[in-house]
Scaffold this motif. Structure first.
Motif: not given
Length: 262
Positions: A29-30, A112-114, A188
């Motif tokens: 993740q990321g 990151t995912p966000d 993101r």
């Protein structure tokens, strides 16, 4: 995700003073990218037993680890910790207060995912491509604001502008410099790719004027990071006397490109 990394010394007989890495957490993740451009010292002492590549390797390694292992720590804090760790490795043997103690520019990005976070210190570049294809350069422009005549003298730059209020900042031995970095956070979902370039690679835009930042990214995406460096080398070779393109203190410079398609 696709990543590509190319780093080439300006002179094959001298060690590369740049550092580049992509950090990927075990979770998948990321990730993060780290690009440093070591500051070549003039002839004379630096107060340090170690070379610029020694410094960039240790600072860059610490940053790669910290940006991945401490995802909740802001990038400026990660830089502060990495400088502290690197300084501790040679404080007993070297004069870290010397104005030419080994130092480097810093470009960091972490996703990151966000979110996508970035940090810039001195004259490397980060190109952020949005999902609609727009390319935005993120730069620390403080060095470029110093008059060119004064930038041409290392002695003047060191005495009046380096790591001083009203000048520009590089990562050396003082962790407080991290608070001077240019930082920001982006969603993101709006970012397609990131490209970090040391000024040796960014010459294609900034010195030679061969295209804008969007065209620069287009070369990297379609032809590869090495193709951009090869284009820069061809332009440098064609102007070895540095007459056609002003503002180059060296004919060739270390050149690094890191591309990450998110």
């Amino acid at each position: 995700m696709r990543t590509e990394l190319v780093s080439e010394p300006g002179d094959p007989d001298r060690p590369n003073e740049d550092f580049a890495a992509v950090g990927l957490p075990a979770s998948g993740q990321g990730g993060s990218l780290v690009v440093l451009d070591g500051v070549t010292p003039p002839v004379g002492g630096t107060g340090c037993l170690h070379s610029v590549p020694w410094y960039t390797a240790r600072l860059g390694g610490a940053l790669t680890e910290l940006t991945v292992s401490l995802p909740d720590v802001p990038l400026s804090d990660a830089l502060s910790r990495a400088i502290t760790r690197t300084a501790a490795a040679h404080t007993r043997t070297c004069d870290l207060s010397h104005p030419r103690t080994p130092q480097a520019t810093v470009t960091l990005a972490r996703w990151t995912p966000d979110t996508v976070e970035y940090l810039l210190l001195a004259d490397s570049a980060l190109l952020v491509e949005s999902t609609d294809g727009t390319v935005t350069p993120y730069l620390d422009e403080r060095l470029s604001l110093i008059p060119r005549a004064e930038r041409a003298s290392d002695a003047v730059v060191d005495a009046r502008f380096r790591n001083r209020e009203g000048g520009f900042y590089t990562a050396a031995a003082d962790p407080s410099v991290a608070s001077r970095a240019v930082t920001g956070t982006l969603p993101r979902a709006g970012v397609r790719s990131l490209t970090a370039l040391t000024d040796g690679a960014a010459r294609w835009v900034e010195k030679f004027g061969e295209g804008d930042w969007a065209r620069c990214l287009d070369v990297v995406r379609k032809e590869g990071a090495r193709a951009l460096v090869e284009r820069v080398r061809a332009l440098e070779d064609a102007d070895r006397e540095r007459r056609a393109y002003l503002g180059r203190s060296k004919t060739h410079d270390d050149a690094t490109v890191v591309f990450a398609e998110l």
